[in-house]
Write a protein that holds these residues in place. Structure first.
Motif, PDB file in Angstrom:
ATOM      1  N   ASP A  15      27.653  53.257  46.294  1.00 48.09           N
ATOM      2  CA  ASP A  15      27.828  52.278  47.361  1.00 48.09           C
ATOM      3  C   ASP A  15      27.019  51.015  47.065  1.00 48.09           C
ATOM      4  O   ASP A  15      27.512  49.896  47.236  1.00 48.09           O
ATOM      5  N   ARG A  16      25.784  51.179  46.603  1.00 47.96           N
ATOM      6  CA  ARG A  16      24.936  50.035  46.277  1.00 47.96           C
ATOM      7  C   ARG A  16      25.549  49.209  45.158  1.00 47.96           C
ATOM      8  O   ARG A  16      25.605  47.984  45.224  1.00 47.96           O
ATOM      9  N   ARG A  17      26.038  49.891  44.108  1.00 44.66           N
ATOM     10  CA  ARG A  17      26.656  49.178  42.984  1.00 44.66           C
ATOM     11  C   ARG A  17      27.921  48.443  43.414  1.00 44.66           C
ATOM     12  O   ARG A  17      28.171  47.316  42.982  1.00 44.66           O
ATOM     13  N   ALA A  18      28.711  49.062  44.258  1.00 46.51           N
ATOM     14  CA  ALA A  18      29.926  48.405  44.742  1.00 46.51           C
ATOM     15  C   ALA A  18      29.581  47.163  45.560  1.00 46.51           C
ATOM     16  O   ALA A  18      30.227  46.115  45.422  1.00 46.51           O
ATOM     17  N   THR A  19      28.556  47.259  46.388  1.00 44.94           N
ATOM     18  CA  THR A  19      28.118  46.121  47.190  1.00 44.94           C
ATOM     19  C   THR A  19      27.598  45.006  46.301  1.00 44.94           C
ATOM     20  O   THR A  19      27.916  43.831  46.503  1.00 44.94           O
ATOM     21  N   GLU A  20      26.785  45.353  45.295  1.00 42.74           N
ATOM     22  CA  GLU A  20      26.266  44.348  44.368  1.00 42.74           C
ATOM     23  C   GLU A  20      27.401  43.682  43.594  1.00 42.74           C
ATOM     24  O   GLU A  20      27.394  42.470  43.398  1.00 42.74           O
ATOM     25  N   ASN A  21      28.387  44.463  43.161  1.00 40.13           N
ATOM     26  CA  ASN A  21      29.515  43.919  42.430  1.00 40.13           C
ATOM     27  C   ASN A  21      30.317  42.958  43.296  1.00 40.13           C
ATOM     28  O   ASN A  21      30.703  41.874  42.851  1.00 40.13           O
ATOM     29  N   LEU A  22      30.559  43.325  44.534  1.00 41.84           N
ATOM     30  CA  LEU A  22      31.291  42.461  45.453  1.00 41.84           C
ATOM     31  C   LEU A  22      30.518  41.172  45.698  1.00 41.84           C
ATOM     32  O   LEU A  22      31.085  40.076  45.682  1.00 41.84           O
ATOM     33  N   SER A  23      29.214  41.288  45.915  1.00 42.74           N
ATOM     34  CA  SER A  23      28.386  40.103  46.137  1.00 42.74           C
ATOM     35  C   SER A  23      28.425  39.182  44.928  1.00 42.74           C
ATOM     36  O   SER A  23      28.555  37.964  45.054  1.00 42.74           O
ATOM     37  N   TYR A  24      28.327  39.766  43.735  1.00 42.43           N
ATOM     38  CA  TYR A  24      28.377  38.969  42.516  1.00 42.43           C
ATOM     39  C   TYR A  24      29.716  38.260  42.383  1.00 42.43           C
ATOM     40  O   TYR A  24      29.772  37.067  42.065  1.00 42.43           O
ATOM     41  N   GLN A  25      30.807  38.982  42.639  1.00 37.86           N
ATOM     42  CA  GLN A  25      32.132  38.376  42.532  1.00 37.86           C
ATOM     43  C   GLN A  25      32.278  37.208  43.501  1.00 37.86           C
ATOM     44  O   GLN A  25      32.821  36.160  43.149  1.00 37.86           O
ATOM     45  N   GLN A  26      31.784  37.372  44.717  1.00 33.43           N
ATOM     46  CA  GLN A  26      31.888  36.303  45.706  1.00 33.43           C
ATOM     47  C   GLN A  26      31.014  35.113  45.326  1.00 33.43           C
ATOM     48  O   GLN A  26      31.442  33.963  45.441  1.00 33.43           O
ATOM     49  N   LEU A  27      29.792  35.368  44.866  1.00 26.98           N
ATOM     50  CA  LEU A  27      28.901  34.279  44.490  1.00 26.98           C
ATOM     51  C   LEU A  27      29.382  33.541  43.251  1.00 26.98           C
ATOM     52  O   LEU A  27      29.239  32.324  43.146  1.00 26.98           O
ATOM     53  N   SER A  28      29.953  34.268  42.302  1.00 27.53           N
ATOM     54  CA  SER A  28      30.386  33.624  41.061  1.00 27.53           C
ATOM     55  C   SER A  28      31.562  32.687  41.287  1.00 27.53           C
ATOM     56  O   SER A  28      31.826  31.827  40.452  1.00 27.53           O
ATOM     57  N   ARG A  29      32.257  32.810  42.388  1.00 27.87           N
ATOM     58  CA  ARG A  29      33.386  31.921  42.689  1.00 27.87           C
ATOM     59  C   ARG A  29      32.961  30.643  43.405  1.00 27.87           C
ATOM     60  O   ARG A  29      33.775  29.740  43.569  1.00 27.87           O
ATOM     61  N   LEU A  30      31.709  30.568  43.839  1.00 23.64           N
ATOM     62  CA  LEU A  30      31.249  29.391  44.559  1.00 23.64           C
ATOM     63  C   LEU A  30      31.044  28.208  43.620  1.00 23.64           C
ATOM     64  O   LEU A  30      30.773  28.372  42.429  1.00 23.64           O
ATOM     65  N   ASP A  31      31.116  27.027  44.182  1.00 25.42           N
ATOM     66  CA  ASP A  31      30.844  25.797  43.460  1.00 25.42           C
ATOM     67  C   ASP A  31      29.366  25.770  43.044  1.00 25.42           C
ATOM     68  O   ASP A  31      28.504  26.210  43.814  1.00 25.42           O
TER      69      ASP A  31
END
Length: 87
Positions: A15-31
């Motif tokens: 669960d922690r890894r999935a949350t970290e992965n989702l957070s990374y994916q969302q942050l990496s798309r930001l300007d």
């Protein structure tokens, strides 16, 4: 009982890894400017902190000091009481 705690720990890590992965994916798309506004930057495909030496715990005393200053500025100032006797 040992098996239950092992499974629980494994699910927690997944669960922690999935949350970290989702957070990374969302942050990496930001300007990049938006990332910089929140203290992050994208470097070599990784999201990293701009100032990793600063910790959120270091800001707590400053926040308390600023609250005390703000409260002192709002509270009415009382005139000092006159001293008796002075001769």
């Amino acid at each position: 009982m040992i098996l239950f705690s092992f499974v629980k720990r494994a699910l927690s890590q997944l669960d922690r890894r999935a949350t970290e992965n989702l957070s990374y994916q969302q942050l990496s798309r930001l300007d990049p400017r938006l990332l910089e506004d929140i203290g992050l930057k994208l470097e070599d495909g990784r999201v990293i902190e701009l100032n990793p030496s600063a910790s959120p715990a270091a800001d707590i005393p400053q926040a308390a000091d600023s609250r005390a200053k703000a409260t002192a500025a709002v509270e009415p100032k009382l005139a000092p009481e006159p001293q008796a006797g002075g001769g």
